[in-house]
Enzyme design. Structure first.
Site, PDB file in Angstrom:
ATOM      1  N   GLY A  41      15.713  52.156 120.764  1.00 20.63           N
ATOM      2  CA  GLY A  41      14.619  52.980 120.436  1.00 20.63           C
ATOM      3  C   GLY A  41      13.267  52.782 120.965  1.00 20.63           C
ATOM      4  O   GLY A  41      12.921  51.532 121.045  1.00 20.63           O
ATOM      5  N   ALA A  42      12.736  53.822 121.893  1.00 23.10           N
ATOM      6  CA  ALA A  42      11.474  53.479 122.322  1.00 23.10           C
ATOM      7  C   ALA A  42      10.290  54.082 121.623  1.00 23.10           C
ATOM      8  O   ALA A  42       9.620  54.984 122.296  1.00 23.10           O
ATOM      9  CB  ALA A  42      11.467  53.780 123.869  1.00 23.10           C
ATOM     10  N   TYR A  44       7.294  53.657 118.270  1.00 19.56           N
ATOM     11  CA  TYR A  44       6.180  52.607 118.375  1.00 19.56           C
ATOM     12  C   TYR A  44       6.787  51.216 118.137  1.00 19.56           C
ATOM     13  O   TYR A  44       6.232  50.258 118.926  1.00 19.56           O
ATOM     14  CB  TYR A  44       5.258  52.805 117.124  1.00 19.56           C
ATOM     15  CG  TYR A  44       4.663  54.207 117.432  1.00 19.56           C
ATOM     16  CD1 TYR A  44       3.613  54.418 118.056  1.00 19.56           C
ATOM     17  CD2 TYR A  44       5.090  55.514 116.598  1.00 19.56           C
ATOM     18  CE1 TYR A  44       2.614  55.716 118.025  1.00 19.56           C
ATOM     19  CE2 TYR A  44       4.344  56.684 116.593  1.00 19.56           C
ATOM     20  CZ  TYR A  44       3.280  56.827 117.636  1.00 19.56           C
ATOM     21  OH  TYR A  44       2.459  57.840 117.648  1.00 19.56           O
ATOM     22  N   GLU A 201      -1.275  67.229 107.228  1.00 17.43           N
ATOM     23  CA  GLU A 201      -1.764  67.082 108.499  1.00 17.43           C
ATOM     24  C   GLU A 201      -1.321  68.555 109.376  1.00 17.43           C
ATOM     25  O   GLU A 201      -2.035  69.044 110.166  1.00 17.43           O
ATOM     26  CB  GLU A 201      -1.383  65.846 109.322  1.00 17.43           C
ATOM     27  CG  GLU A 201      -2.187  64.745 108.981  1.00 17.43           C
ATOM     28  CD  GLU A 201      -1.985  63.501 109.869  1.00 17.43           C
ATOM     29  OE1 GLU A 201      -0.940  63.257 110.538  1.00 17.43           O
ATOM     30  OE2 GLU A 201      -2.973  62.938 110.277  1.00 17.43           O
ATOM     31  N   ALA A 349       3.209  54.158 111.768  1.00 18.16           N
ATOM     32  CA  ALA A 349       3.298  53.698 113.343  1.00 18.16           C
ATOM     33  C   ALA A 349       2.521  52.517 113.309  1.00 18.16           C
ATOM     34  O   ALA A 349       2.655  51.472 114.132  1.00 18.16           O
ATOM     35  CB  ALA A 349       2.600  54.761 114.210  1.00 18.16           C
ATOM     36  N   LYS A 409     -10.161  59.119 113.606  1.00 19.89           N
ATOM     37  CA  LYS A 409      -8.653  59.400 113.822  1.00 19.89           C
ATOM     38  C   LYS A 409      -8.267  59.401 115.445  1.00 19.89           C
ATOM     39  O   LYS A 409      -7.178  59.014 115.890  1.00 19.89           O
ATOM     40  CB  LYS A 409      -8.494  60.721 113.237  1.00 19.89           C
ATOM     41  CG  LYS A 409      -6.996  61.238 113.493  1.00 19.89           C
ATOM     42  CD  LYS A 409      -5.981  60.577 112.362  1.00 19.89           C
ATOM     43  CE  LYS A 409      -4.463  61.338 112.341  1.00 19.89           C
ATOM     44  NZ  LYS A 409      -3.511  60.551 111.748  1.00 19.89           N
TER      45      LYS A 409
HETATM   46  C1  LIG Z   1       3.670  64.407 111.765  1.00 18.32           C
HETATM   47  C2  LIG Z   1       3.667  63.054 111.570  1.00 18.32           C
HETATM   48  C3  LIG Z   1       2.387  62.532 111.495  1.00 18.32           C
HETATM   49  C4  LIG Z   1       2.308  60.896 111.334  1.00 18.32           C
HETATM   50  N1  LIG Z   1       1.070  60.470 111.283  1.00 18.32           N
HETATM   51  C5  LIG Z   1       0.864  59.267 111.239  1.00 18.32           C
HETATM   52  C6  LIG Z   1      -0.334  58.404 110.987  1.00 18.32           C
HETATM   53  O1  LIG Z   1      -1.434  59.331 111.274  1.00 18.32           O
HETATM   54  N2  LIG Z   1      -0.423  57.076 111.020  1.00 18.32           N
HETATM   55  C7  LIG Z   1       0.742  56.378 111.013  1.00 18.32           C
HETATM   56  O2  LIG Z   1       0.691  55.159 111.032  1.00 18.32           O
HETATM   57  N3  LIG Z   1       2.000  56.998 110.995  1.00 18.32           N
HETATM   58  C8  LIG Z   1       2.196  58.416 111.054  1.00 18.32           C
HETATM   59  N4  LIG Z   1       3.380  58.878 110.831  1.00 18.32           N
HETATM   60  C9  LIG Z   1       4.414  57.824 110.821  1.00 18.32           C
HETATM   61  C10 LIG Z   1       4.957  57.581 112.059  1.00 18.32           C
HETATM   62  O3  LIG Z   1       5.012  58.489 113.095  1.00 18.32           O
HETATM   63  C11 LIG Z   1       6.310  56.570 111.992  1.00 18.32           C
HETATM   64  O4  LIG Z   1       6.086  55.707 110.838  1.00 18.32           O
HETATM   65  C12 LIG Z   1       6.549  55.792 113.263  1.00 18.32           C
HETATM   66  O5  LIG Z   1       6.790  56.855 114.284  1.00 18.32           O
HETATM   67  C13 LIG Z   1       7.606  54.982 113.149  1.00 18.32           C
HETATM   68  O6  LIG Z   1       7.913  54.251 114.327  1.00 18.32           O
HETATM   69  P1  LIG Z   1       9.111  53.495 114.910  1.00 18.32           P
HETATM   70  O7  LIG Z   1       9.195  53.392 116.025  1.00 18.32           O
HETATM   71  O8  LIG Z   1       9.983  53.243 113.564  1.00 18.32           O
HETATM   72  O9  LIG Z   1      10.301  55.104 115.075  1.00 18.32           O
HETATM   73  P2  LIG Z   1       9.841  56.415 116.043  1.00 18.32           P
HETATM   74  O10 LIG Z   1       8.675  56.505 116.534  1.00 18.32           O
HETATM   75  O11 LIG Z   1      10.601  57.670 115.356  1.00 18.32           O
HETATM   76  O12 LIG Z   1      10.885  56.217 117.484  1.00 18.32           O
HETATM   77  C14 LIG Z   1      12.229  55.746 117.266  1.00 18.32           C
HETATM   78  C15 LIG Z   1      12.748  56.064 118.661  1.00 18.32           C
HETATM   79  O13 LIG Z   1      14.256  56.125 118.484  1.00 18.32           O
HETATM   80  C16 LIG Z   1      14.717  57.119 119.394  1.00 18.32           C
HETATM   81  N5  LIG Z   1      16.264  57.381 119.002  1.00 18.32           N
HETATM   82  C17 LIG Z   1      16.402  57.693 117.759  1.00 18.32           C
HETATM   83  N6  LIG Z   1      17.637  58.020 117.508  1.00 18.32           N
HETATM   84  C18 LIG Z   1      18.542  57.376 118.515  1.00 18.32           C
HETATM   85  C19 LIG Z   1      19.868  57.322 119.034  1.00 18.32           C
HETATM   86  N7  LIG Z   1      20.604  57.471 118.331  1.00 18.32           N
HETATM   87  N8  LIG Z   1      19.874  56.763 120.325  1.00 18.32           N
HETATM   88  C20 LIG Z   1      18.596  56.500 121.264  1.00 18.32           C
HETATM   89  N9  LIG Z   1      17.484  56.569 120.788  1.00 18.32           N
HETATM   90  C21 LIG Z   1      17.152  57.004 119.728  1.00 18.32           C
HETATM   91  C22 LIG Z   1      13.967  58.353 119.094  1.00 18.32           C
HETATM   92  O14 LIG Z   1      14.001  59.370 120.139  1.00 18.32           O
HETATM   93  C23 LIG Z   1      12.605  57.587 119.208  1.00 18.32           C
HETATM   94  O15 LIG Z   1      11.994  57.356 120.475  1.00 18.32           O
HETATM   95  C24 LIG Z   1       3.478  60.226 111.314  1.00 18.32           C
HETATM   96  C25 LIG Z   1       4.785  60.994 111.357  1.00 18.32           C
HETATM   97  C26 LIG Z   1       4.787  62.311 111.502  1.00 18.32           C
HETATM   98  C27 LIG Z   1       6.372  63.008 111.664  1.00 18.32           C
END
Ligand SMILES: Cc1cc2nc3c(=O)[nH]c(=O)nc-3n(C[C@H](O)[C@H](O)[C@H](O)COP(=O)(O)OP(=O)(O)OC[C@H]3O[C@@H](n4cnc5c(N)ncnc54)[C@H](O)[C@@H]3O)c2cc1C
Length: 435
Positions: A41-42, A44, A201, A349, A409
């Site tokens: 996963g790439a 955050y 949002e 994030a 923000k």
């Molecule tokens: C609309 C919205 C607004 C938000 N606003 C905020 C904010 O203001 N502040 C804040 O802190 N948080 C916010 N969040 C929450 C935040 O986006 C998430 O907590 C954060 O993205 C989690 O990071 P992560 O690295 O766990 O996963 P993600 O960012 O979801 O990354 C996961 C990665 O894994 C990849 N992946 C998934 N499944 C597979 C697979 N089977 N094979 C290969 N790759 C795969 C995806 O393509 C993605 O690149 C918001 C979320 C949303 C949807």
């Protein structure tokens, strides 16, 4: 099928001192396997892990492999803007190759299909990979809580293409309304399920976008209805009540309506059914239903055998999966309890990136046979946008609203880019429209 395996030769000369003679003993090179660190996963969490590993490790110290289903990263925290059409999907994403050092990290564009934590093998569409250390950072998925029809008939702000789909779906409904002879006004009703962070949002962005859509498609503004439906009795649970009042006021002034404490019990192709009382239901016809009322971890977690709750694993303090000393879980797939509040930290994030840093440090500590460190979130605040120039939030202990909060923000958004890709990425993708 591809199996990744890597070795380097460690050449050591052994010098033995014996009285006045120096005897040089030639030792055959010893084959030492570099540990393989496999990051899934790439987002955050995954990118922060990799960027910190590549900063701290030399090319010969470890083999770092990053697997992601796309060759780009998207800013999940900006997806509501792409979904409403206030920001282009291209602005929301950037190529992973921009931020990784190719001599230190091997990037594999592939979808992860299975994770075998006992056999230490990950199955992907590009073959199988083995690992010494595994980092699971596969992010979030929408949670529909088993409500009938939602999976099929509601759209979800889940990734960059899903956001693009929402934008195009809304535009299609406006265009169809303006060209059809018998006008179905319900086409112009948009229901947003969930008055949490994402829902609010997204509503803020819709408030900015709807007047522009009306102008573009010759639609009278009074024909459009944007309704937020929420099962809980409040908007933005966990936020300061004064800030919540401000947010609701601002959104209502943009024409957004709220139905609070009215759970969605069913979705159909025509709209959603709300529960309004003990035996009281209301069906609302809508051309667009966007479900933003809950997230869970990635479903692949549920197949690993690691104990989890809705695909989120209650990780140990150093971010390892309980019982698996070589498996780290970061981001939305990890669950950590805020002991002061006695409830889980929300998936954000901010936390995912901090966990990525700590995960990289802890892997390096293990490689050096040193103790790992506990992860303690350093929460700097939380800001929810209400469109392009308005927001609410608390940052560094201070409450703020309006342009000031919106400025903060955008700075937070730019900081996330800076931490991963430095100044060049921030300049290319950052938000500098402060007015
Ligand atoms: C609309 C919205 C607004 C938000 N606003 C905020 C904010 O203001 N502040 C804040 O802190 N948080 C916010 N969040 C929450 C935040 O986006 C998430 O907590 C954060 O993205 C989690 O990071 P992560 O690295 O766990 O996963 P993600 O960012 O979801 O990354 C996961 C990665 O894994 C990849 N992946 C998934 N499944 C597979 C697979 N089977 N094979 C290969 N790759 C795969 C995806 O393509 C993605 O690149 C918001 C979320 C949303 C949807």
């Amino acid at each position: 099928m591809r199996k990744k395996k890597c070795t380097v030769l460690d050449c050591r000369g052994l010098v033995i001192f014996a009285s006045r003679h120096i005897i040089q003993v030639k030792v055959e090179p010893i084959a030492v396997k570099r540990p393989t660190i496999l990051v899934l996963g790439a987002g955050y969490g995954g990118l922060s892990t990799v960027v910190n590993l590549q900063k701290s490790l030399g090319t010969d110290e470890a083999e770092v492999i990053l697997v992601n289903k796309n060759d780009y990263h998207y800013e999940s925290t900006w997806l509501h803007e792409a979904a409403a059409g206030t920001l282009s999907p291209e602005q929301v994403r950037y190529d992973i190759s921009r931020v990784i050092k190719k001599d230190k990290v091997t990037f594999v564009k592939a979808e992860v299909r299975s994770i075998d934590v006992n056999g230490k093998t990950v199955g992907t569409t590009a073959g199988d990979f083995t690992y010494d250390y595994l980092v699971i950072a596969l992010g979030f998925e929408g949670e529909t809580f088993g409500i009938p029809g939602l999976d099929k008939y509601a759209l979800s702000i889940a990734n960059v293409n899903a956001a693009r789909q929402i934008r195009e779906h809304i535009e299609y409904q406006f265009a169809t309304w303006s060209t059809e002879d018998v006008k179905a006004d319900s086409r112009l009703t948009i229901i947003v399920g969930g008055a949490g962070f994402t829902g609010i949002e997204f509503l803020g962005e819709l408030g900015d976008r709807i007047p522009k859509l009306c102008e573009e498609f010759d639609v009278p503004a009074d024909k459009v209805k944007v309704l937020c439906v929420e099962a809980a009795p409040m908007v933005l649970p966990g936020f300061d009540p004064e800030l919540v009042d401000y947010a609701v006021r601002q959104l209502k002034s943009k024409g957004i309506e709220f139905s609070i404490g009215t759970p969605v019990v069913e979705a159909t192709p025509e709209g959603v059914k709300l529960k309004k009382g003990e035996d009281e239901f209301e069906f609302i016809e809508a051309g667009t239903v966007v479900w933003a009322a809950g997230v869970r971890g990635n479903r692949l977690i549920e197949e690993t055998g690691i104990e989890n709750m809705r695909a989120r694993v209650k990780v140990d303090k150093d971010l390892r999966a309980p019982g698996y000393s070589d498996v780290f879980i970061v981001g939305d797939c990890a669950l950590m309890i805020n002991e002061e509040a006695n409830r889980p930290y929300p998936p954000t994030a901010q936390i995912a990136m901090q966990q990525g840093d700590m995960c990289a440090n802890n892997i390096i500590a293990l490689m050096k046979q040193q103790p790992t460190s506990p992860f303690v979130p350093d929460l700097k605040g939380s800001i929810a946008s209400l469109g392009s120039s308005d927001a609410i939030g608390v940052a560094f202990g201070k409450k703020m609203t309006g342009a000031k909060a919106s400025f903060m923000k955008k700075m937070v958004d730019n900081r996330a880019l800076y931490l991963i890709g430095g100044a060049p990425l921030t300049i290319k993708k950052g938000k500098f429209d402060f007015l």
